[in-house]
Design a protein around this motif. Structure first.
Motif, short mmCIF file in Angstrom:
data_model
loop_
_atom_site.label_atom_id
_atom_site.label_comp_id
_atom_site.label_asym_id
_atom_site.label_seq_id
_atom_site.Cartn_x
_atom_site.Cartn_y
_atom_site.Cartn_z
N VAL A 229 0.84 -1.20 0.00
CA VAL A 229 0.00 0.00 0.00
C VAL A 229 0.88 1.26 0.00
O VAL A 229 0.62 2.22 -0.72
CB VAL A 229 -0.95 0.00 1.22
N PHE A 230 1.94 1.25 0.80
CA PHE A 230 2.79 2.43 0.93
C PHE A 230 3.64 2.70 -0.32
O PHE A 230 3.89 3.84 -0.67
CB PHE A 230 3.73 2.28 2.14
N ARG A 231 4.14 1.62 -0.91
CA ARG A 231 5.00 1.72 -2.11
C ARG A 231 6.18 2.67 -1.87
O ARG A 231 6.50 3.53 -2.68
CB ARG A 231 4.18 2.18 -3.31
N ASP A 232 6.82 2.49 -0.74
CA ASP A 232 7.99 3.31 -0.39
C ASP A 232 9.03 2.40 0.25
O ASP A 232 8.87 2.00 1.40
CB ASP A 232 7.55 4.43 0.57
N GLY A 233 10.07 2.09 -0.47
CA GLY A 233 11.07 1.16 0.01
C GLY A 233 10.90 -0.21 -0.63
O GLY A 233 9.82 -0.54 -1.15
N ILE B 240 6.80 -3.88 16.85
CA ILE B 240 5.79 -2.93 16.36
C ILE B 240 4.42 -3.61 16.36
O ILE B 240 4.23 -4.67 15.77
CB ILE B 240 6.14 -2.42 14.95
N ASP B 241 3.47 -2.97 17.03
CA ASP B 241 2.13 -3.55 17.16
C ASP B 241 1.10 -2.91 16.23
O ASP B 241 0.09 -3.53 15.90
CB ASP B 241 1.64 -3.42 18.61
N VAL B 242 1.32 -1.66 15.85
CA VAL B 242 0.35 -0.95 15.02
C VAL B 242 1.09 -0.08 14.00
O VAL B 242 2.07 0.60 14.35
CB VAL B 242 -0.57 -0.03 15.86
N PHE B 243 0.61 -0.11 12.77
CA PHE B 243 1.00 0.87 11.76
C PHE B 243 -0.24 1.68 11.38
O PHE B 243 -1.34 1.11 11.26
CB PHE B 243 1.53 0.19 10.48
N ALA B 244 -0.07 2.97 11.20
CA ALA B 244 -1.17 3.82 10.72
C ALA B 244 -0.60 4.87 9.78
O ALA B 244 0.51 5.37 9.99
CB ALA B 244 -1.89 4.49 11.89
N ALA B 245 -1.35 5.19 8.74
CA ALA B 245 -0.83 6.12 7.74
C ALA B 245 -1.96 6.94 7.13
O ALA B 245 -3.09 6.45 6.95
CB ALA B 245 -0.10 5.36 6.64
N ARG B 246 -1.62 8.17 6.81
CA ARG B 246 -2.53 9.03 6.05
C ARG B 246 -1.85 9.31 4.71
O ARG B 246 -0.95 10.13 4.62
CB ARG B 246 -2.82 10.33 6.79
N LEU B 247 -2.28 8.59 3.70
CA LEU B 247 -1.63 8.63 2.40
C LEU B 247 -2.15 9.80 1.56
O LEU B 247 -3.24 10.33 1.79
CB LEU B 247 -1.87 7.32 1.66
N HIS B 248 -1.34 10.18 0.58
CA HIS B 248 -1.75 11.22 -0.36
C HIS B 248 -2.34 10.58 -1.61
O HIS B 248 -1.95 9.47 -2.01
CB HIS B 248 -0.54 12.08 -0.75
N PRO B 249 -3.26 11.28 -2.26
CA PRO B 249 -3.87 10.72 -3.49
C PRO B 249 -2.86 10.46 -4.59
O PRO B 249 -3.10 9.60 -5.46
CB PRO B 249 -4.87 11.82 -3.90
N ASP B 250 -1.71 11.16 -4.57
CA ASP B 250 -0.73 10.95 -5.64
C ASP B 250 0.07 9.66 -5.48
O ASP B 250 0.82 9.26 -6.36
CB ASP B 250 0.23 12.15 -5.77
N GLY B 251 -0.08 8.98 -4.32
CA GLY B 251 0.59 7.71 -4.10
C GLY B 251 2.08 7.80 -3.88
O GLY B 251 2.78 6.78 -3.90
N LEU B 252 2.59 9.00 -3.63
CA LEU B 252 4.03 9.19 -3.44
C LEU B 252 4.40 9.20 -1.97
O LEU B 252 3.55 9.40 -1.09
CB LEU B 252 4.46 10.50 -4.12
N VAL C 250 11.82 6.33 2.44
CA VAL C 250 12.23 7.72 2.67
C VAL C 250 11.24 8.43 3.59
O VAL C 250 11.55 9.46 4.16
CB VAL C 250 12.36 8.49 1.34
N THR C 251 10.04 7.86 3.74
CA THR C 251 9.06 8.42 4.66
C THR C 251 9.49 8.13 6.10
O THR C 251 9.80 6.99 6.44
CB THR C 251 7.66 7.81 4.41
N MET C 252 9.49 9.16 6.92
CA MET C 252 9.89 9.00 8.32
C MET C 252 8.73 8.45 9.15
O MET C 252 7.59 8.88 8.99
CB MET C 252 10.34 10.34 8.91
N MET C 253 9.02 7.49 10.00
CA MET C 253 8.00 6.91 10.87
C MET C 253 7.97 7.64 12.22
O MET C 253 9.01 7.79 12.87
CB MET C 253 8.25 5.42 11.09
N MET C 254 6.78 8.08 12.62
CA MET C 254 6.60 8.69 13.93
C MET C 254 6.44 7.58 14.97
O MET C 254 5.75 6.59 14.72
CB MET C 254 5.37 9.59 13.95
#
Length: 339
Positions: free
Chosen positions: A192-196, A213-225, A264-268
């Motif tokens: 889904v992320f298509r990053d890495g 890691i127990d949970v991943f959550a993301a707010r993706l952009h419509p451009d998929g980048l 390249v996306t940083m994980m909080m």
């Protein structure tokens, strides 16, 4: 579960943690909440704290005035904490305090998801390894139930982190609700992320469960980048929760273990716990652990997640929350033992 004749639940009040010096007002507030939760009348009285301190008192007070001042301080401190919880959680707080601060009423007999998340967190905060309040009582959960409670909290945590980033979430902690293995689940999420590019490094664990890691959550952009909001959280319900910081692992270990080309996306970094924390201590909690969702945040975010899910956002295991609500409703009935 078989029960005998009706009896009132007797909870233990930990006088040694609420006495002179630095009384634990959160613990006193929890005692009032649990008393109301299990009461046949669904209420407790702040004077119950005075009675409990009289019964459990072990220290010698210098004089009667000192004794009364300490007990009044415990009551006023507990009431203040309860009022703060109500303001922080709004409708997700399952108790109501009367105008005079004398009576606390449990109002969550038909609990919302947020209210159920609060009750679940309250119970997990008082397992015997952490607190003596419920230990030895007729309402103490069984080992099997504790396993279920921790599983439910994992699902509430997933919903809470989804709302935190206003996006979709995956319950990654082992055992996963879809029973997938580590590599299958990681591939699903990063598909889904298509990053890495996923590629395990040499010498990594052969059978990883969740690699902390127990949970991943993301707010993706419509451009998929890449370059989107991405949170990774650890859910900690045990006594040693503060010793399980994910921060360094998330920055330096997890990406280099599982990615040939790292995202390249940083994980909080998030730490999700069922406990309350003194306001001053909470600053250092965040310093050590990153962003922290605790009992005064998780239920509020769960309520927001319910709206998010209704709008079509994918939140894994959200369909399991109804079972957690049913458990809370059933558990409340143990306050009186029916034949």
């Amino acid at each position: 579960m078989p029960w005998g004749d009706s009896v009132a639940v007797e909870l233990y009040f930990p006088q040694d943690e609420t006495g002179v010096g630095k009384p634990n007002f959160d613990l006193a507030a929890d005692y009032l909440e649990l008393t109301a939760f299990f009461s046949e009348q669904a209420r407790s009285f702040t004077k119950d704290l005075i009675n409990a301190t009289e019964i459990g008192a072990e220290q010698d007070y210098g004089d009667v005035d000192e004794e009364m001042t300490n007990r009044e301080e415990i009551v006023s401190g507990a009431v203040s904490r309860i009022d703060g919880r109500r303001r922080a959680l709004c409708d997700s707080y399952p108790f109501a305090l009367d105008e005079n601060g004398d009576v606390l009423t449990f109002v969550g007999q038909a609990p919302s998801y947020g209210q159920a998340a609060y009750i679940l967190s309250l119970i997990l905060s008082h397992l015997k390894a952490i607190s003596p309040i419920l230990d030895g009582s007729a309402v103490y959960p069984t080992d099997a139930e504790i396993t279920e409670l921790r599983k439910y909290f994992q699902y509430f945590a997933t919903a809470a982190l989804a709302a935190e980033v206003n996006g979709r979430a995956w319950s990654f902690g082992h055992p996963r609700p879809d029973r997938t293995n580590f590599h299958t689940k990681l591939a699903e999420i990063w598909g889904v992320f298509r990053d890495g590019i996923l590629q395990p490094a040499i010498g990594v664990p052969e059978r990883p469960q969740d690699d902390q890691i127990d949970v991943f959550a993301a707010r993706l952009h419509p451009d998929g980048l890449p370059g989107f909001l991405l949170a990774a959280g650890q859910v900690a319900t045990g006594k040693n929760w503060r010793e399980k910081s994910l921060r360094t692992h998330l920055q330096h270990v997890f990406p280099s273990r599982w990615f040939g080309q790292q995202p390249v996306t940083m994980m909080m970094c998030y730490h999700i716990i069922p406990f309350t924390r003194p306001d001053d201590d909470f600053f250092d909690d965040c310093r050590v652990l990153g962003n922290v969702l605790h009992r005064l945040r998780v239920p509020y975010r769960v309520a927001e997640a319910q709206k998010l899910h209704a709008q079509g956002t994918t939140i894994e295991a959200f369909d399991q929350l109804a079972a957690a609500v049913d458990w809370v409703k059933s558990y409340a009935m143990r306050g009186t033992v029916a034949a």
